[in-house]
Scaffold this active site. Sequence first.
Site, short mmCIF file in Angstrom:
data_model
loop_
_atom_site.label_atom_id
_atom_site.label_comp_id
_atom_site.label_asym_id
_atom_site.label_seq_id
_atom_site.Cartn_x
_atom_site.Cartn_y
_atom_site.Cartn_z
CG LEU A 102 -5.25 -8.75 5.09
CD1 LEU A 102 -4.47 -8.31 6.33
CD2 LEU A 102 -5.59 -10.22 5.17
CG ASP A 103 -12.51 -8.86 4.44
OD1 ASP A 103 -12.32 -8.78 3.21
OD2 ASP A 103 -13.12 -9.79 4.99
CE LYS A 104 -13.01 1.10 7.08
NZ LYS A 104 -14.13 2.03 6.80
#
Length: 370
Positions: free
Chosen positions: A147-149
């Site tokens: 997942l993106d940060k």
Amino acid sequence: MSEPEVRSFTVGEDDDGIRLDRWFKRHLAEASFNTISRWARTGQLRVDGKRATPGDRIEAGQTIRVPPPERAPVKPARPQRRVEPLTSDEEAFVREMVIAETPDGFVLNKPPGLATQGGTKTSQHLDRLLDGLAGDGEARPKLVHRLDKDTSGVLLVARSARAAAFFSKSFSGRTARKVYWALVVGVPSAEDGLIDLPLAKQPGTGGEKMHVDEESGQAARTRWRLVDRAGNRAAWVELQPLTGRTHQLRAHMAALGHPIIGDAKYGGAEAFLTGGISRKLHLHARRLKIDGPGDVIDVTAELPAHFAESLATLGFEPLAGDNLPLDTPDPAKDPAVKARRAAAAAKTARKARKGERRSRGAAPAKANRR
């Protein structure tokens, strides 16, 4: 110690008519293509005494002269990166993320602001913390997807390499179902839809931003549904990615004209709302349904505080999004799956034709060394 001798092989009936480099792949796979090409350039590779090239066709009964096996150069050992052991607080932090366990994996609820993997300027990330989930004598858990940060929510990690391979196949085969919730600026004109816009890395951004590229972009498809609306100010949408491109949901919603709230990268200043709405990204991986080597995993992740507060501020019923049915994927209709199946069918057909040609000749014989 005596030097290794030049080797000599006789081409068998089953290798009749194939390219010389193919013969090496079958019988001397340890010789790389670059090595074979160098032998050919220097005249060390010969067929029936004549110089040969990797692309030459060979015939049954011919003699292949091969130089002695090369000794691999001794490479200096790479310095081992020192990994700092986790503190007791870090171990507790990663264990608090666990929302479900199976014999094959852990399901985590990743908080926003925590990177999935490390980078040049990222020393604190989930991948490093996974040591805290390994019990005594157990292998270190392995990431299966990311997942993106700044995206929160469901993240699956595998307990073993076997489980990781199984889960990865489910993701690549489009049988895993991922459901995201997002708050977006404005309200889409329809109740639902399919965004089918190819994405590519935007030049000049170092690959950190994607953009729609109809000519050379990779296929990217997102199914979306409207959950609720707050007048014309904002909308709550459910997103189901049918492909897995970088920043796909964020880029697609921006391309639709409704950037995700808090997404300055794709929405600019228009991605922020006034009236007490958090400036953090409002994108949450709400649910994951995936077949495991054992049981089916179907888990939902609670919202982070800022997302839950924004729902309340905008007047949304917190559980309304869970009332929508989960789409059942049909892999046969997925273009990527169709392409893989067509390639596999073509490969099988080629092997069948090759087998027919061989059956017309003499009985196959293995290559003999003399």
